[in-house]
Design an enzyme around this catalytic site. Structure first.
Site, PDB file in Angstrom:
ATOM      1  N   LYS A 113       0.682  -1.269  -0.154  1.00  0.00           N
ATOM      2  CA  LYS A 113       0.096  -0.061  -0.036  1.00  0.00           C
ATOM      3  C   LYS A 113       0.895   1.247  -0.068  1.00  0.00           C
ATOM      4  O   LYS A 113       0.246   2.633  -0.250  1.00  0.00           O
ATOM      5  CB  LYS A 113      -0.937  -0.254   1.164  1.00  0.00           C
ATOM      6  CG  LYS A 113      -1.779  -1.237   1.376  1.00  0.00           C
ATOM      7  CD  LYS A 113      -2.901  -0.950   0.393  1.00  0.00           C
ATOM      8  CE  LYS A 113      -3.966  -1.821   0.729  1.00  0.00           C
ATOM      9  NZ  LYS A 113      -3.733  -3.291   0.211  1.00  0.00           N
TER      10      LYS A 113
HETATM   11  C1  LIG Z   1      -4.259  -4.256  -0.471  1.00  0.00           C
HETATM   12  C2  LIG Z   1      -3.434  -5.647  -0.363  1.00  0.00           C
HETATM   13  C3  LIG Z   1      -3.636  -6.647  -1.160  1.00  0.00           C
HETATM   14  C4  LIG Z   1      -4.636  -6.716  -2.370  1.00  0.00           C
HETATM   15  O1  LIG Z   1      -4.422  -5.573  -3.536  1.00  0.00           O
HETATM   16  P1  LIG Z   1      -5.688  -5.053  -4.383  1.00  0.00           P
HETATM   17  O2  LIG Z   1      -5.186  -3.877  -5.118  1.00  0.00           O
HETATM   18  O3  LIG Z   1      -6.781  -4.507  -3.285  1.00  0.00           O
HETATM   19  O4  LIG Z   1      -6.166  -6.000  -5.090  1.00  0.00           O
HETATM   20  C5  LIG Z   1      -2.646  -7.741  -1.660  1.00  0.00           C
HETATM   21  N1  LIG Z   1      -1.733  -7.933  -0.733  1.00  0.00           N
HETATM   22  C6  LIG Z   1      -1.408  -7.139   0.356  1.00  0.00           C
HETATM   23  C7  LIG Z   1      -0.671  -7.386   1.515  1.00  0.00           C
HETATM   24  C8  LIG Z   1      -2.283  -5.783   0.657  1.00  0.00           C
HETATM   25  O5  LIG Z   1      -1.927  -4.741   1.607  1.00  0.00           O
END
Ligand SMILES: *Cc1c(COP(=O)(O)O)cnc(C)c1O
Length: 499
Positions: A113
Site C-alpha cells: 500500500k
Molecule cells: C491491499 C493488499 C492486497 C490486495 O490488493 P488490491 O489492489 O486490493 O487487489 C494484497 N496484499 C496485500 C498485502 C495488501 O495490503
C-alpha cells in the site's frame, strides 16, 4: 488528457479534478480517455533510469495538467531513503529460471500500500491547489489493517491535510494495532471502533453521506476526502512498478526486449492487477495476468463463469487484505473490455448493489479469459506454500504472497506455460509474523509477544527485521480511545479544533 466516468458518457474532467473528487458525481470511477503508448524502444530506455525517473516518465503521460517539475516533486517526496529501505524501491528476487518475485513491501509500513499511499498525499494537495481550492483536506479511513497505517504514514505532517483513521477494536492483528496506536505526526488521529470492520466502514460511510455535516465542515474551511483504492491518484502510481520490473529484468538480462512475461497478483479490490492490465494496454509485453484469490474466491468464479456473485459466506483468513467480496476496481476493467460501454457497466453495478450479482455476455467472458487466469488458495495451502517455498529455496513469503505462489503453481500445472512469471510480493513476512512462523515451525504459543516473534522469524529466515517494525517496541501509545459510532463526528471535530 481528459478523464471520464465509467458510468456516463458526458462527464469529463482533468486529472487534478479526478484526484480531488475521488469518485465521479454519477457514482462511477474515473478513467483516462485513452492509454498512452510506450514503444519497445521507450521501455528499453527505462533501463538507464532510476525508479523515480521511470515514475516521472509514466505519470507525466497521464497527469498532463501537472508540470514535469511538479510530478518530480511528488515522486521524490514519496520514493526516497527515508521512506523505503532499498535503493531500488521495488527489487526483483529470482526464485528459479522461471519464477521471480517483485517485492513491493520495502516501504515504511511493510506492505505494498505504501507504493500508492506515499505519493497520493502529494498528488492530492497539488490537485487541490490546481483547482483553486484552499480548503484543508480531511482524510477519513476505515481500515482492516494495511490501508490505515499506510495512509497515516503517507499523510503525516503533509501541509493542508488532516487524517483520522478508524479500525475495528477487535479486527486487526496486534502488530497492526500497535503500528496505528503509536502513529506519530501533528495532523493525525486514530480511534478504535466498537465492533467489526463492517461497523467501522459503515460508520465512516455514514459521515461521507451526511450532507449537513459536510456543509458544516466546508463552512469551517475543511473538505472531506478518502484515500481508498478507487482514487485515480492511488491507481496510476501502481502502473509504474510493472514497467520498472520489466526494465530491471532487461537490465539483468533475465529477459530480452519484447519477450512476454506473466504477472501473478494476489488480489483483493482489483487495484494492483488492474494497474498491470493498464501497463499491458500501454505496450508492456504481457502474456497473462494471473488473478490469485484466497478463500474469498468471488473473482475466481467470475473469471471462470462470467458471473459475479457476492452472495456467499465471508471468510476471515490469514491474508486479511484480500478478504473482500466486492472488488471495486473491477468496474474499470469491465469498462475497458466492453469498449467503454458505460450504460452496460452502470447496469451491472446497479444489479450488484440491488441483488449482489450480475452476469456478463459470452463475448465479454471470452475477453476476460484471454487476459486473466483465475485461481484461489485455501488456508492450509497458504501455510504449506510458505513452508515448501522456504524449504526448497530459503525464501520466506507472507501469506498474501503465498496465496499467489500457490495459484501460480496451479496455473503452471494446468497450462504448462513456461513463460517467465513474476509474482507480486505484497507484504513483508514480518508483518504477519505469527502465521508465517506457524507455517515454518508448526506452532506458535498463543501468548507469545510480537517482538519475540520478530526475533524468532529473523533467526529462522536469516532476514533482517524491518526497522519500522523493530522500532515500534520503543514507541509510546498515543491513541488509546475506543469510540461508539455515534461519537465519531465529535472525535473528528475535536481533532480539527472545531465544535
Ligand atoms: C491491499 C493488499 C492486497 C490486495 O490488493 P488490491 O489492489 O486490493 O487487489 C494484497 N496484499 C496485500 C498485502 C495488501 O495490503
Amino acid at each position: 488528457m481528459k478523464y471520464k466516468s465509467t458510468r456516463s458518457r458526458n462527464l469529463e474532467c482533468s486529472a487534478a479534478e479526478a484526484i480531488k473528487m475521488g469518485l465521479a458525481a454519477d457514482g462511477g470511477l474515473f478513467v483516462p480517455e485513452r492509454f498512452p503508448a510506450f514503444s519497445l524502444q521507450e521501455i528499453e530506455d527505462m533501463k538507464s533510469l532510476s525508479y523515480n525517473g521511470r515514475a516521472v516518465k509514466i505519470l507525466s503521460r497521464f497527469l498532463t495538467d501537472f508540470t514535469e517539475e511538479e510530478i518530480k516533486e511528488c515522486v521524490d517526496a514519496a520514493y526516497n531513503k527515508s521512506k523505503f529501505e532499498t535503493e531500488s524501491i521495488t527489487p526483483v528476487y529470482k526464485l528459479n529460471q522461471q519464477v521471480y518475485f517483485l517485492e513491493l513491501w520495502h516501504g515504511i509500513t511493510c506492505a505494498f500500500k505504501d507504493m500508492a499511499l506515499q505519493i497520493l498525499p502529494h498528488l492530492l494537495t497539488k490537485s487541490i491547489k490546481k483547482t483553486n481550492d484552499d480548503k484543508t483536506v480531511v482524510i477519513l479511513v476505515a481500515t482492516s489493517g494495511d490501508t490505515g497505517k499506510a495512509a497515516l504514514e503517507g499523510f503525516r505532517d503533509i501541509d493542508g491535510t488532516k487524517i483520522a483513521v478508524f479500525y475495528p477494536e477487535n479486527g486487526v492483528s496486534s502488530m497492526q494495532k500497535l503500528q496505528m496506536t503509536t502513529q506519530e505526526g501533528e495532523n493525525v488521529v486514530v480511534g478504535a471502533i466498537c465492533g467489526n470492520f463492517d461497523d467501522a466502514q459503515s460508520a465512516v460511510k455514514a459521515i461521507f453521506t451526511d450532507e449537513e455535516y459536510k456543509a458544516y465542515l466546508n463552512k469551517k474551511g475543511f473538505m472531506l476526502s478518502s484515500a481508498n483504492s478507487i482514487n485515480w491518484g492511488r491507481l496510476v502510481p501502481q502502473i509504474v512498478y510493472y514497467f520498472s520490473c520489466y526494465a530491471d529484468m532487461l537490465l539483468s538480462e533475465e529477459i530480452t526486449l519484447g519477450e512476454k512475461v506473466n504477472f501473478v497478483v494476489p488480489t483483493g479490490n482489483f487495484g494492483d492487477i488492474l494497474a498491470g492490465y493498464y501497463a499491458m494496454l500501454m505496450g508492456l509485453p504481457v502474456n497473462k495476468l494471473v488473478c490469485a484469490s484466497n478463500k474469498n474466491n468471488v473473482l475466481t468464479d467470475f473469471i471462470n463463469t462470467g458471473i459475479y456473485n457476492r452472495n456467499r459466506t465471508f471468510y476471515t483468513t490469514s491474508s486479511p487484505s484480500m478478504d473482500i467480496l466486492i472488488s471495486s476496481n473491477l468496474e474499470r476493467f469491465l469498462y475497458d473490455i466492453t469498449g467503454n460501454d458505460c450504460a452496460r457497466v452502470k447496469g451491472w453495478m446497479e444489479e450488484l448493489a440491488a441483488e449482489g450479482r450480475y452476469e456478463i455476455p459470452d463475448i465479454s467472458k471470452q475477453k476476460v479469459k484471454e487476459i486473466l487466469w483465475g485461481g484461489y488458495c485455501g488456508e492450509e495451502d497458504t501455510l504449506l506454500a510458505i513452508k515448501d517455498t522456504f524449504e526448497a529455496y530459503g525464501y520466506v513469503m507472507d501469506p498474501h504472497t503465498a496465496v499467489a505462489k500457490n495459484v501460480y503453481d496451479q496455473y503452471f500445472f494446468e497450462t504448462g506455460d513456461t513463460t517467465k512469471s513474476i509474482i507480486l510480493s505484497t507484504a513483508s513476512p514480518f508483518k504477519f509474523n505469527r502465521d508465517v512462523l506457524k507455517a515454518l515451525t508448526g506452532g506458535v504459543a498463543e501468548d507469545a509477544d510480537e517482538f519475540s516473534l520478530l526475533d524468532d522469524l529473523a533467526k529462522i529466515s536469516g532476514m533482517k527485521i524491518p526497522q519500522s517494525l523493530a522500532q515500534l517496541k520503543s514507541k509510546s501509545v498515543r491513541f488509546d480511545e475506543t469510540l461508539k459510532k455515534a461519537n465519531m463526528r465529535d472525535f473528528v471535530n475535536k481533532s480539527l479544533g472545531i465544535n
